[in-house]
Design a protein around this motif. Structure first.
Motif, PDB file in Angstrom:
ATOM      1  N   LEU A   1       0.828  -1.196   0.000  1.00 39.51           N
ATOM      2  CA  LEU A   1       0.000   0.000   0.000  1.00 39.51           C
ATOM      3  C   LEU A   1       0.868   1.254   0.000  1.00 39.51           C
ATOM      4  N   GLY A   2       1.894   1.257   0.839  1.00 38.89           N
ATOM      5  CA  GLY A   2       2.790   2.411   0.906  1.00 38.89           C
ATOM      6  C   GLY A   2       3.527   2.641  -0.395  1.00 38.89           C
ATOM      7  N   ARG A   3       3.981   1.571  -1.031  1.00 42.38           N
ATOM      8  CA  ARG A   3       4.672   1.697  -2.315  1.00 42.38           C
ATOM      9  C   ARG A   3       3.717   2.230  -3.384  1.00 42.38           C
ATOM     10  N   ARG A   4       2.483   1.747  -3.360  1.00 39.95           N
ATOM     11  CA  ARG A   4       1.485   2.213  -4.337  1.00 39.95           C
ATOM     12  C   ARG A   4       1.235   3.713  -4.167  1.00 39.95           C
ATOM     13  N   MET A   5       1.042   4.153  -2.927  1.00 37.09           N
ATOM     14  CA  MET A   5       0.786   5.566  -2.674  1.00 37.09           C
ATOM     15  C   MET A   5       1.983   6.419  -3.062  1.00 37.09           C
ATOM     16  N   LEU A   6       3.179   5.957  -2.720  1.00 36.42           N
ATOM     17  CA  LEU A   6       4.378   6.716  -3.050  1.00 36.42           C
ATOM     18  C   LEU A   6       4.501   6.901  -4.554  1.00 36.42           C
ATOM     19  N   ASP A   7       4.338   5.818  -5.308  1.00 32.00           N
ATOM     20  CA  ASP A   7       4.486   5.907  -6.759  1.00 32.00           C
ATOM     21  C   ASP A   7       3.430   6.823  -7.360  1.00 32.00           C
ATOM     22  N   GLU A   8       2.210   6.758  -6.840  1.00 27.05           N
ATOM     23  CA  GLU A   8       1.158   7.639  -7.358  1.00 27.05           C
ATOM     24  C   GLU A   8       1.487   9.102  -7.061  1.00 27.05           C
ATOM     25  N   CYS A   9       1.998   9.373  -5.861  1.00 31.52           N
ATOM     26  CA  CYS A   9       2.336  10.744  -5.491  1.00 31.52           C
ATOM     27  C   CYS A   9       3.500  11.286  -6.315  1.00 31.52           C
ATOM     28  N   LEU A  10       4.451  10.428  -6.638  1.00 31.21           N
ATOM     29  CA  LEU A  10       5.564  10.877  -7.466  1.00 31.21           C
ATOM     30  C   LEU A  10       5.102  11.206  -8.880  1.00 31.21           C
ATOM     31  N   GLU A  11       4.132  10.437  -9.392  1.00 29.45           N
ATOM     32  CA  GLU A  11       3.547  10.774 -10.681  1.00 29.45           C
ATOM     33  C   GLU A  11       2.839  12.125 -10.600  1.00 29.45           C
ATOM     34  N   THR A  12       2.188  12.366  -9.483  1.00 26.80           N
ATOM     35  CA  THR A  12       1.507  13.641  -9.272  1.00 26.80           C
ATOM     36  C   THR A  12       2.505  14.792  -9.255  1.00 26.80           C
ATOM     37  N   LEU A  13       3.623  14.594  -8.582  1.00 22.16           N
ATOM     38  CA  LEU A  13       4.670  15.618  -8.560  1.00 22.16           C
ATOM     39  C   LEU A  13       5.134  15.950  -9.971  1.00 22.16           C
ATOM     40  N   ASP A  14       5.315  14.908 -10.793  1.00 17.80           N
ATOM     41  CA  ASP A  14       5.721  15.143 -12.176  1.00 17.80           C
ATOM     42  C   ASP A  14       4.678  15.990 -12.902  1.00 17.80           C
ATOM     43  N   GLY A  15       3.393  15.698 -12.653  1.00 17.13           N
ATOM     44  CA  GLY A  15       2.331  16.468 -13.289  1.00 17.13           C
ATOM     45  C   GLY A  15       2.329  17.914 -12.853  1.00 17.13           C
ATOM     46  N   TRP A  16       2.574  18.149 -11.561  1.00 18.87           N
ATOM     47  CA  TRP A  16       2.642  19.532 -11.085  1.00 18.87           C
ATOM     48  C   TRP A  16       3.795  20.276 -11.754  1.00 18.87           C
ATOM     49  N   ARG A  17       4.944  19.613 -11.840  1.00 17.94           N
ATOM     50  CA  ARG A  17       6.105  20.278 -12.436  1.00 17.94           C
ATOM     51  C   ARG A  17       5.851  20.626 -13.894  1.00 17.94           C
ATOM     52  N   GLU A  18       5.146  19.741 -14.607  1.00 17.75           N
ATOM     53  CA  GLU A  18       4.862  20.000 -16.019  1.00 17.75           C
ATOM     54  C   GLU A  18       3.972  21.215 -16.207  1.00 17.75           C
ATOM     55  N   THR A  19       3.169  21.540 -15.200  1.00 19.59           N
ATOM     56  CA  THR A  19       2.291  22.712 -15.295  1.00 19.59           C
ATOM     57  C   THR A  19       2.883  23.921 -14.567  1.00 19.59           C
TER      58      THR A  19
END
Length: 248
Positions: free
Chosen positions: A70-88
């Motif tokens: 569960l922790g690994r899943r959340m971490l990976d999803e949050c890192l994808e989110t960070l990438d999305g924020w940086r792109e915008t």
């Protein structure tokens, strides 16, 4: 009513599917009023039972051992989110709640370090929220992982309920950058703010830590956070948690 065992089996399957997802609650700087970070909150939408209470979910995950997946899943999803924020063009940090049990897996810190390097994340862009009650930290295998992650740029936040300030020994022993004031204490405070809350802020600032006030639901709560000298705030007054990764 499903048993804990049934929920554990369901959770293991949910981690691999779309039932587990994150919602994000922004944190604002009380100096600038701008969004500077967002806390990722894990949610489980069970196909038969509906939304599972987060406390129940984490309890099942920790007792069953599913906390690692569960922790690994959340971490990976949050890192994808960070990438999305940086792109915008949004230079925000994401805060993720982690269980001390996750550090029992020595590969966890290595995975974080690898992702931090691969994605070229800026120092301070990833924050792990740790509970104030940290008995596993005394384990010799855990503390070195915290310090290793701190050295590569991961920050740690000390969260959870407590009317007293974290002890100086705890603040000196852990590589924390932030202390969170529990929302229930902020909401229960009257103006002028209670001495216990003021002491928590003063102790944190004396150790060079920033302070985040949680649970801000009214303008009075916000006034108390400002009066206390908090650095950041989050709560329903500012924005409710939402699954969208971009906030206007």
């Amino acid at each position: 009513m499903p048993t804990t065992g049934d929920l554990a089996d369901d959770l293991t399957a949910a981690v691999r599917g779309s039932e587990i997802f994150a919602v994000y609650q922004p944190q604002v700087s009380l100096e600038s009023g701008s969004i500077v970070a967002a806390e990722a909150l894990c949610r489980w939408r069970h196909p038969r039972l509906g939304d599972i209470d987060p406390v129940t979910m984490i309890g099942v995950a920790e007792r069953s051992g599913a906390i690692h997946a569960l922790g690994r899943r959340m971490l990976d999803e949050c890192l994808e989110t960070l990438d999305g924020w940086r792109e915008t063009g949004r230079d925000w940090a994401v805060a993720v709640n982690v269980s001390p049990l996750q550090f029992a897996d020595e590969s966890f810190a290595a995975h974080v370090a690898g992702e931090f390097s691969r994605r070229q994340l800026a120092p301070g862009s990833l924050v792990f929220e740790l509970p104030r009650d940290l008995p596993p930290v005394g384990n010799g295998a855990v503390l070195p992982q915290l310090h290793m992650l701190r050295e590569i740029g991961v920050e740690f936040s000390l969260a959870g309920a407590g009317e007293e300030s974290p002890s100086p020994e705890l603040l000196r022993g852990l590589p924390v950058a932030e202390v969170k004031l529990p929302g229930e204490l902020v909401r229960a405070a009257e103006r002028p703010a209670t001495a216990s809350l003021r002491e928590q802020v003063e102790v944190a600032h004396a150790h060079g830590l920033r302070v985040v006030a949680e649970g801000i639901e009214t303008l009075t709560h916000l006034d108390i956070a400002v009066e206390l000298g908090c650095d950041r705030a989050q709560g329903f007054l500012i924005r409710q948690p939402h699954s969208e990764i971009v906030f206007p």
